[in-house]
Design a protein around this motif. Structure first.
Motif, PDB file in Angstrom:
ATOM      1  N   VAL A 246     -15.278  17.443  30.688  1.00  0.00           N
ATOM      2  CA  VAL A 246     -15.070  17.344  32.129  1.00  0.00           C
ATOM      3  C   VAL A 246     -14.267  18.549  32.581  1.00  0.00           C
ATOM      4  CG1 VAL A 246     -14.054  15.989  33.997  1.00  0.00           C
ATOM      5  CG2 VAL A 246     -15.076  14.826  32.016  1.00  0.00           C
ATOM      6  N   CYS A 247     -14.784  19.306  33.545  1.00  0.00           N
ATOM      7  CA  CYS A 247     -14.058  20.430  34.117  1.00  0.00           C
ATOM      8  C   CYS A 247     -13.649  20.083  35.539  1.00  0.00           C
ATOM      9  CB  CYS A 247     -14.903  21.699  34.107  1.00  0.00           C
ATOM     10  SG  CYS A 247     -14.045  23.137  34.789  1.00  0.00           S
ATOM     11  N   VAL A 248     -12.350  20.054  35.796  1.00  0.00           N
ATOM     12  CA  VAL A 248     -11.815  19.768  37.122  1.00  0.00           C
ATOM     13  C   VAL A 248     -11.400  21.083  37.770  1.00  0.00           C
ATOM     14  CG1 VAL A 248     -10.122  18.453  38.438  1.00  0.00           C
ATOM     15  CG2 VAL A 248     -10.957  17.552  36.254  1.00  0.00           C
ATOM     16  N   ASP A 249     -12.052  21.453  38.865  1.00  0.00           N
ATOM     17  CA  ASP A 249     -11.704  22.662  39.601  1.00  0.00           C
ATOM     18  C   ASP A 249     -10.810  22.293  40.773  1.00  0.00           C
ATOM     19  OD1 ASP A 249     -13.114  24.575  38.073  1.00  0.00           O
ATOM     20  OD2 ASP A 249     -14.990  23.995  39.044  1.00  0.00           O
ATOM     21  N   PHE A 250      -9.734  23.059  40.946  1.00  0.00           N
ATOM     22  CA  PHE A 250      -8.768  22.768  41.999  1.00  0.00           C
ATOM     23  C   PHE A 250      -8.895  23.751  43.159  1.00  0.00           C
ATOM     24  CE2 PHE A 250      -6.711  21.316  38.012  1.00  0.00           C
ATOM     25  CZ  PHE A 250      -6.651  19.957  38.308  1.00  0.00           C
ATOM     26  N   ALA A 251      -8.378  23.344  44.299  1.00  0.00           N
ATOM     27  CA  ALA A 251      -8.463  24.155  45.515  1.00  0.00           C
ATOM     28  C   ALA A 251      -7.693  25.460  45.393  1.00  0.00           C
ATOM     29  CB  ALA A 251      -7.959  23.352  46.718  1.00  0.00           C
ATOM     30  N   ASP A 252      -6.708  25.520  44.480  1.00  0.00           N
ATOM     31  CA  ASP A 252      -5.922  26.746  44.320  1.00  0.00           C
ATOM     32  C   ASP A 252      -6.582  27.756  43.390  1.00  0.00           C
ATOM     33  OD1 ASP A 252      -5.583  25.637  41.839  1.00  0.00           O
ATOM     34  OD2 ASP A 252      -3.409  25.422  41.959  1.00  0.00           O
ATOM     35  N   GLY A 253      -7.806  27.457  42.941  1.00  0.00           N
ATOM     36  CA  GLY A 253      -8.535  28.382  42.087  1.00  0.00           C
ATOM     37  C   GLY A 253      -8.368  28.148  40.610  1.00  0.00           C
ATOM     38  N   THR A 254      -7.470  27.261  40.202  1.00  0.00           N
ATOM     39  CA  THR A 254      -7.275  26.942  38.791  1.00  0.00           C
ATOM     40  C   THR A 254      -8.219  25.815  38.381  1.00  0.00           C
ATOM     41  OG1 THR A 254      -5.505  25.360  39.264  1.00  0.00           O
ATOM     42  CG2 THR A 254      -4.871  27.656  38.895  1.00  0.00           C
TER      43      THR A 254
END
Length: 364
Positions: A246-254
């Motif tokens: 599972v890859c969780v992408d965040f709004a801050d680019g991380t």
């Protein structure tokens, strides 16, 4: 005798929306122009709300298909209703006489519906899909993502059955999620167009536009907290023998990659939950191993204790870290710089140094 199949493309332009909780649905058709629909209440194996209820959503649409009819019906009620009428809004060409429809059939939703076809023996086949990109909804799977199939002996009373299954992720943290990607560690096909004969909706065969990943689009973002937030994926019945990543992408680019090697089985009409995990991980928590490599193939290092991460192969491709045995580069370059970014690694072992010209351990 081997069967062949021909696809008749969907001739009805349609848009559908649904927020059904997982449960079978009953539909009644009367007079050819209006459908009266109510919710059946069978013993259910899953629960998305406290009452284990399925509700219709304003604008819901279904396709009705028989020897005499190929039509689209739209729900007249409001979101949250458990019964109401559907009105015919469009019709396609009547199926050919060579198609052996023994009953009337209904398909939901029209967003995932792709058309119908026919085996060489005349048995009709339904074409629908698992959406590769799904939309986040609070405490439910996304609009348009679910697929259901129903039949009727008299053309009046229908009962829908869910064709797909569901995965629930529970995540805590402090960041804002922009999207989540799920992939099987053995690259299993989990999205795309598939077909099944009307005689057995569980007999799924992948057809085209297949993908080994499903992305949950979180729109403007979903803020995590110390209380677990649930994210639902609609998936085909599948056994992930080597687990999922599972890859969780965040709004801050991380981003944060979480992986498990435990066998996970997605069953029809059943939610498979995963244990809550914490996505509060900074880039500094990762260890990075960089290898300069010459040659077409590379044998990957064996990491002790590493449970998640990703790999930049240096050829424009990246992958979740799932302990690949080897990798075949996709370009024609003689050498590549390969970067392994892993979380929780205590040590590593390289079984073969063939093709390796340098190893950078400065960030490991």
């Amino acid at each position: 005798m081997k069967k062949s199949i021909v696809l008749l493309l969907l001739a009805i332009v349609s848009v559908a929306c649904t927020r059904d909780k997982v449960q079978d649905v009953a539909v009644r058709i009367d007079g050819g122009k209006t459908i009266y629909a109510s919710i059946d209440i069978p013993e259910c194996r899953v629960q998305l709300n406290e009452k284990c209820q399925t509700v219709w959503t304003e604008g819901d649409e279904i396709v009705v298909l028989s020897q005499e009819e190929y039509s689209k019906y739209r729900f007249d009620g409001k979101t949250g209703d458990r019964s109401g009428s559907f009105t015919k809004v469009a019709s396609g060409d009547t199926p050919p006489e060579s198609y052996l429809f023994d009953k009337s059939y209904a398909i939901y939703s029209t967003e995932s519906w792709r058309g119908y076809g026919c085996f060489s023996d005349g048995t009709p086949a339904m074409f629908t899909s698992v959406l590769a990109t799904q939309t986040y909804m609070n405490n439910s799977y996304g609009l348009n993502a679910n697929a259901m199939f129903g039949s009727s002996e008299d053309g009046i009373n229908y009962t829908f059955k869910n064709v797909l299954g569901y995965l629930r992720l529970s995540i805590v943290g402090s960041k804002v999620v922009s999207k989540i990607t799920v992939i099987g560690n053995e690259q299993e096909i989990i999205a795309g167009v598939f077909y099944f004969p009307i005689t057995d909706y569980l007999q799924r065969t992948w057809y085209r536009d297949t993908s080994n990943a499903v992305v949950l689009d979180c729109g403007d973002g979903v803020a995590l907290s110390s209380t677990p937030t649930s994210f639902y994926f609609v998936l085909p019945p599948t056994t992930f023998a080597q687990g999922i990543s599972v890859c969780v992408d965040f709004a801050d680019g991380t981003s944060y990659v979480h992986a498990t090697k435990k066998t996970i089985t997605i069953e029809r009409n059943t939610i498979q939950p995963m244990a809550t995990f914490n996505a509060n991980v900074d880039e500094s928590d990762y260890s990075t191993l960089v290898i300069n490599h010459t040659g077409r193939y590379i044998d990957t290092p064996l990491f002790e204790g590493a449970v998640s991460g990703d790999v930049d192969w240096g050829d424009g491709k990246t992958s979740f870290f799932t302990e690949f045995i080897s990798y075949d580069f996709t370009d024609n370059k003689e050498s590549h710089t390969v970067s392994f970014k892993v979380l929780g690694a205590t040590s590593f072992e390289i079984e073969s140094c063939e093709g390796i010209s340098a190893i950078d351990l400065s960030n490991f």
